[in-house]
Design a protein around this motif. Structure first.
Motif, PDB file in Angstrom:
ATOM      1  N   HIS A  42       0.824  -1.208   0.000  1.00 45.64           N
ATOM      2  CA  HIS A  42       0.000   0.000   0.000  1.00 45.64           C
ATOM      3  C   HIS A  42       0.857   1.256   0.000  1.00 45.64           C
ATOM      4  O   HIS A  42       0.445   2.278  -0.540  1.00 45.64           O
ATOM      5  N   ASP A  43       2.049   1.181   0.592  1.00 47.00           N
ATOM      6  CA  ASP A  43       2.910   2.359   0.672  1.00 47.00           C
ATOM      7  C   ASP A  43       3.335   2.850  -0.703  1.00 47.00           C
ATOM      8  O   ASP A  43       3.591   4.024  -0.886  1.00 47.00           O
ATOM      9  N   PHE A  44       3.427   1.964  -1.662  1.00 46.87           N
ATOM     10  CA  PHE A  44       3.721   2.459  -3.017  1.00 46.87           C
ATOM     11  C   PHE A  44       2.562   2.229  -3.971  1.00 46.87           C
ATOM     12  O   PHE A  44       2.742   2.093  -5.179  1.00 46.87           O
ATOM     13  N   GLY A  45       1.338   2.242  -3.436  1.00 43.97           N
ATOM     14  CA  GLY A  45       0.138   2.303  -4.247  1.00 43.97           C
ATOM     15  C   GLY A  45      -0.285   1.008  -4.922  1.00 43.97           C
ATOM     16  O   GLY A  45      -1.087   1.043  -5.853  1.00 43.97           O
ATOM     17  N   LYS A  46       0.221  -0.113  -4.477  1.00 44.53           N
ATOM     18  CA  LYS A  46      -0.133  -1.400  -5.099  1.00 44.53           C
ATOM     19  C   LYS A  46      -1.147  -2.133  -4.221  1.00 44.53           C
ATOM     20  O   LYS A  46      -1.139  -1.996  -2.999  1.00 44.53           O
ATOM     21  N   PRO A  47      -2.014  -2.950  -4.831  1.00 38.80           N
ATOM     22  CA  PRO A  47      -2.985  -3.707  -4.034  1.00 38.80           C
ATOM     23  C   PRO A  47      -2.304  -4.822  -3.244  1.00 38.80           C
ATOM     24  O   PRO A  47      -1.282  -5.370  -3.657  1.00 38.80           O
ATOM     25  N   GLY A  48      -2.894  -5.173  -2.126  1.00 37.57           N
ATOM     26  CA  GLY A  48      -2.317  -6.152  -1.217  1.00 37.57           C
ATOM     27  C   GLY A  48      -2.259  -7.571  -1.748  1.00 37.57           C
ATOM     28  O   GLY A  48      -1.541  -8.405  -1.211  1.00 37.57           O
ATOM     29  N   ILE A  49      -2.986  -7.877  -2.808  1.00 35.33           N
ATOM     30  CA  ILE A  49      -3.013  -9.241  -3.339  1.00 35.33           C
ATOM     31  C   ILE A  49      -1.625  -9.693  -3.787  1.00 35.33           C
ATOM     32  O   ILE A  49      -1.329 -10.891  -3.763  1.00 35.33           O
ATOM     33  N   PHE A  50      -0.767  -8.774  -4.133  1.00 35.04           N
ATOM     34  CA  PHE A  50       0.588  -9.134  -4.562  1.00 35.04           C
ATOM     35  C   PHE A  50       1.425  -9.705  -3.414  1.00 35.04           C
ATOM     36  O   PHE A  50       2.522 -10.219  -3.641  1.00 35.04           O
ATOM     37  N   THR A  51       0.906  -9.658  -2.195  1.00 38.10           N
ATOM     38  CA  THR A  51       1.602 -10.240  -1.043  1.00 38.10           C
ATOM     39  C   THR A  51       1.797 -11.735  -1.220  1.00 38.10           C
ATOM     40  O   THR A  51       2.685 -12.328  -0.614  1.00 38.10           O
ATOM     41  N   VAL A  52       0.994 -12.348  -2.064  1.00 40.47           N
ATOM     42  CA  VAL A  52       1.117 -13.787  -2.313  1.00 40.47           C
ATOM     43  C   VAL A  52       2.530 -14.142  -2.789  1.00 40.47           C
ATOM     44  O   VAL A  52       2.997 -15.256  -2.573  1.00 40.47           O
ATOM     45  N   ALA A  53       3.226 -13.199  -3.367  1.00 42.63           N
ATOM     46  CA  ALA A  53       4.601 -13.443  -3.835  1.00 42.63           C
ATOM     47  C   ALA A  53       5.541 -13.783  -2.677  1.00 42.63           C
ATOM     48  O   ALA A  53       6.563 -14.438  -2.887  1.00 42.63           O
ATOM     49  N   LEU A  54       5.178 -13.373  -1.456  1.00 44.05           N
ATOM     50  CA  LEU A  54       6.015 -13.689  -0.304  1.00 44.05           C
ATOM     51  C   LEU A  54       5.942 -15.164   0.092  1.00 44.05           C
ATOM     52  O   LEU A  54       6.703 -15.620   0.932  1.00 44.05           O
ATOM     53  N   PHE A  55       5.035 -15.909  -0.524  1.00 41.78           N
ATOM     54  CA  PHE A  55       4.863 -17.317  -0.181  1.00 41.78           C
ATOM     55  C   PHE A  55       5.192 -18.261  -1.331  1.00 41.78           C
ATOM     56  O   PHE A  55       4.955 -19.452  -1.239  1.00 41.78           O
ATOM     57  N   ILE A  56       5.762 -17.737  -2.384  1.00 36.41           N
ATOM     58  CA  ILE A  56       6.190 -18.559  -3.513  1.00 36.41           C
ATOM     59  C   ILE A  56       7.688 -18.808  -3.353  1.00 36.41           C
ATOM     60  O   ILE A  56       8.470 -17.860  -3.304  1.00 36.41           O
ATOM     61  N   PRO A  57       8.089 -20.081  -3.267  1.00 36.11           N
ATOM     62  CA  PRO A  57       9.518 -20.363  -3.086  1.00 36.11           C
ATOM     63  C   PRO A  57      10.374 -19.682  -4.159  1.00 36.11           C
ATOM     64  O   PRO A  57       9.967 -19.563  -5.303  1.00 36.11           O
ATOM     65  N   MET A  58      11.522 -19.242  -3.779  1.00 35.34           N
ATOM     66  CA  MET A  58      12.503 -18.524  -4.598  1.00 35.34           C
ATOM     67  C   MET A  58      12.038 -17.104  -4.930  1.00 35.34           C
ATOM     68  O   MET A  58      12.833 -16.194  -4.904  1.00 35.34           O
ATOM     69  N   VAL A  59      10.795 -16.905  -5.250  1.00 33.84           N
ATOM     70  CA  VAL A  59      10.274 -15.561  -5.522  1.00 33.84           C
ATOM     71  C   VAL A  59      10.179 -14.773  -4.215  1.00 33.84           C
ATOM     72  O   VAL A  59      10.357 -13.558  -4.202  1.00 33.84           O
ATOM     73  N   SER A  60       9.930 -15.484  -3.122  1.00 33.53           N
ATOM     74  CA  SER A  60       9.728 -14.822  -1.840  1.00 33.53           C
ATOM     75  C   SER A  60      10.954 -14.027  -1.396  1.00 33.53           C
ATOM     76  O   SER A  60      10.815 -12.949  -0.823  1.00 33.53           O
ATOM     77  N   ILE A  61      12.124 -14.534  -1.662  1.00 30.14           N
ATOM     78  CA  ILE A  61      13.353 -13.825  -1.278  1.00 30.14           C
ATOM     79  C   ILE A  61      13.465 -12.518  -2.048  1.00 30.14           C
ATOM     80  O   ILE A  61      13.751 -11.463  -1.475  1.00 30.14           O
ATOM     81  N   ILE A  62      13.224 -12.588  -3.335  1.00 31.07           N
ATOM     82  CA  ILE A  62      13.276 -11.391  -4.177  1.00 31.07           C
ATOM     83  C   ILE A  62      12.189 -10.403  -3.773  1.00 31.07           C
ATOM     84  O   ILE A  62      12.434  -9.196  -3.680  1.00 31.07           O
ATOM     85  N   ALA A  63      10.980 -10.915  -3.505  1.00 31.11           N
ATOM     86  CA  ALA A  63       9.876 -10.046  -3.098  1.00 31.11           C
ATOM     87  C   ALA A  63      10.183  -9.361  -1.775  1.00 31.11           C
ATOM     88  O   ALA A  63       9.940  -8.151  -1.626  1.00 31.11           O
ATOM     89  N   PHE A  64      10.731 -10.102  -0.812  1.00 28.82           N
ATOM     90  CA  PHE A  64      11.066  -9.508   0.482  1.00 28.82           C
ATOM     91  C   PHE A  64      12.109  -8.412   0.316  1.00 28.82           C
ATOM     92  O   PHE A  64      11.972  -7.322   0.880  1.00 28.82           O
ATOM     93  N   ILE A  65      13.136  -8.683  -0.450  1.00 29.60           N
ATOM     94  CA  ILE A  65      14.189  -7.677  -0.674  1.00 29.60           C
ATOM     95  C   ILE A  65      13.615  -6.450  -1.385  1.00 29.60           C
ATOM     96  O   ILE A  65      13.932  -5.309  -1.021  1.00 29.60           O
ATOM     97  N   ALA A  66      12.770  -6.681  -2.372  1.00 29.94           N
ATOM     98  CA  ALA A  66      12.150  -5.555  -3.083  1.00 29.94           C
ATOM     99  C   ALA A  66      11.311  -4.713  -2.132  1.00 29.94           C
ATOM    100  O   ALA A  66      11.368  -3.470  -2.180  1.00 29.94           O
TER     101      ALA A  66
END
Length: 122
Positions: free
Chosen positions: A77-101
């Motif tokens: 929400h802080d950069f104007g995106k919907p919360g549904i993209f949080t699902v990326a935090l639970f996809i293996p390998m993608v989660s690390i990149i998402a957390f860092i981003a």
């Protein structure tokens, strides 16, 4: 910061949070989980301590999953995106990149549709 502020930070879904708040809250959950896991592994098998530490670890795990979703939603929400993209935090390998981003991507300056300021409920 009062009790309601901490409840909102870790478990609320409205508003926005900064990069630093997101990182530090995630770090705090990691420390809690690591401590409970450590105590579970060093507890004596014969005693009841093993069961207590195992239950504490799993309780912290489920609380941290809920909290991670809430923190991720507010960070998005802080950069104007919907919360549904949080699902990326639970996809293996993608989660690390998402957390860092989420830790490094700057938020919107000023108000957006999710709140007027950072680190506050909408």
């Amino acid at each position: 910061m009062g009790r309601n502020d901490l409840t909102w930070l870790f478990f609320g879904f409205s508003g926005r949070i900064s990069r630093m708040a997101f990182f530090l809250a995630g770090l705090l959950w990691a420390v809690f989980q690591a401590f409970a896991l450590y105590r579970f592994t060093v507890a004596e098998q014969a005693g009841g301590a093993t069961n207590i530490w195992a239950m504490l670890f799993w309780a912290l795990f489920f609380l941290s999953v809920w909290s991670s979703v809430a923190l991720g939603v507010k960070r998005l929400h802080d950069f104007g995106k919907p919360g549904i993209f949080t699902v990326a935090l639970f996809i293996p390998m993608v989660s690390i990149i998402a957390f860092i981003a989420l830790c490094f991507w700057p938020g919107d300056e000023g108000a957006n549709r999710y709140g007027t300021r950072t680190n506050a409920p909408a």
